[in-house]
Design a protein around this motif. Structure first.
Motif, PDB file in Angstrom:
ATOM      1  N   THR A  18     -11.011  33.704  49.272  1.00 45.19           N
ATOM      2  CA  THR A  18     -11.953  34.814  49.200  1.00 45.19           C
ATOM      3  C   THR A  18     -12.689  34.697  47.879  1.00 45.19           C
ATOM      4  N   PRO A  19     -14.012  34.578  47.924  1.00 43.15           N
ATOM      5  CA  PRO A  19     -14.774  34.481  46.678  1.00 43.15           C
ATOM      6  C   PRO A  19     -14.491  35.671  45.760  1.00 43.15           C
ATOM      7  N   TYR A  20     -14.616  35.435  44.464  1.00 43.80           N
ATOM      8  CA  TYR A  20     -14.307  36.446  43.453  1.00 43.80           C
ATOM      9  C   TYR A  20     -15.057  37.748  43.700  1.00 43.80           C
ATOM     10  N   GLN A  21     -16.370  37.639  43.915  1.00 45.65           N
ATOM     11  CA  GLN A  21     -17.161  38.848  44.110  1.00 45.65           C
ATOM     12  C   GLN A  21     -16.682  39.629  45.326  1.00 45.65           C
ATOM     13  N   GLU A  22     -16.412  38.904  46.395  1.00 47.74           N
ATOM     14  CA  GLU A  22     -15.976  39.544  47.641  1.00 47.74           C
ATOM     15  C   GLU A  22     -14.640  40.271  47.455  1.00 47.74           C
ATOM     16  N   SER A  23     -13.715  39.624  46.767  1.00 49.78           N
ATOM     17  CA  SER A  23     -12.408  40.256  46.569  1.00 49.78           C
ATOM     18  C   SER A  23     -12.521  41.468  45.646  1.00 49.78           C
ATOM     19  N   LEU A  24     -13.403  41.408  44.663  1.00 48.06           N
ATOM     20  CA  LEU A  24     -13.613  42.552  43.783  1.00 48.06           C
ATOM     21  C   LEU A  24     -14.240  43.713  44.540  1.00 48.06           C
ATOM     22  N   LEU A  25     -15.251  43.427  45.354  1.00 48.58           N
ATOM     23  CA  LEU A  25     -15.924  44.478  46.108  1.00 48.58           C
ATOM     24  C   LEU A  25     -14.993  45.151  47.110  1.00 48.58           C
ATOM     25  N   ALA A  26     -13.986  44.433  47.557  1.00 48.89           N
ATOM     26  CA  ALA A  26     -13.031  45.009  48.503  1.00 48.89           C
ATOM     27  C   ALA A  26     -12.163  46.091  47.860  1.00 48.89           C
TER      28      ALA A  26
END
Length: 79
Positions: A18-26
């Motif tokens: 999971t890309p960093y941005q995607e995991s943070l936004l989750a």
């Protein structure tokens, strides 16, 4: 005997990334904001702190930065 290429293919097929941005936004709330602790950790991981962000918002929306909006913080960091 399993060939090395087949083994690596099987391993790569079972890994998920999971890309960093995607995991943070989750981790955001329904408004796209991070908790204060999450925002501070994000900035500290990149060598910054929240005070620095608020003092120099660059082209970011200061209101969104104050609300700890994850997309705005990521943009401030250059993502």
């Amino acid at each position: 005997m399993l060939h090395q290429a087949d083994f690596l293919r099987e391993v790569s097929n079972t890994l998920s990334y999971t890309p960093y941005q995607e995991s943070l936004l989750a981790t955001c709330d329904e408004h796209g904001s991070l908790t204060l602790e999450e925002a501070e950790r994000l900035l500290a991981d990149h060598g910054h702190d929240f005070e620095e962000v608020l003092e120099d918002p660059y082209d970011s929306d200061p209101t969104k930065l104050k609300a700890r909006n994850a997309k705005e913080l990521l943009a401030w960091l250059g993502y």
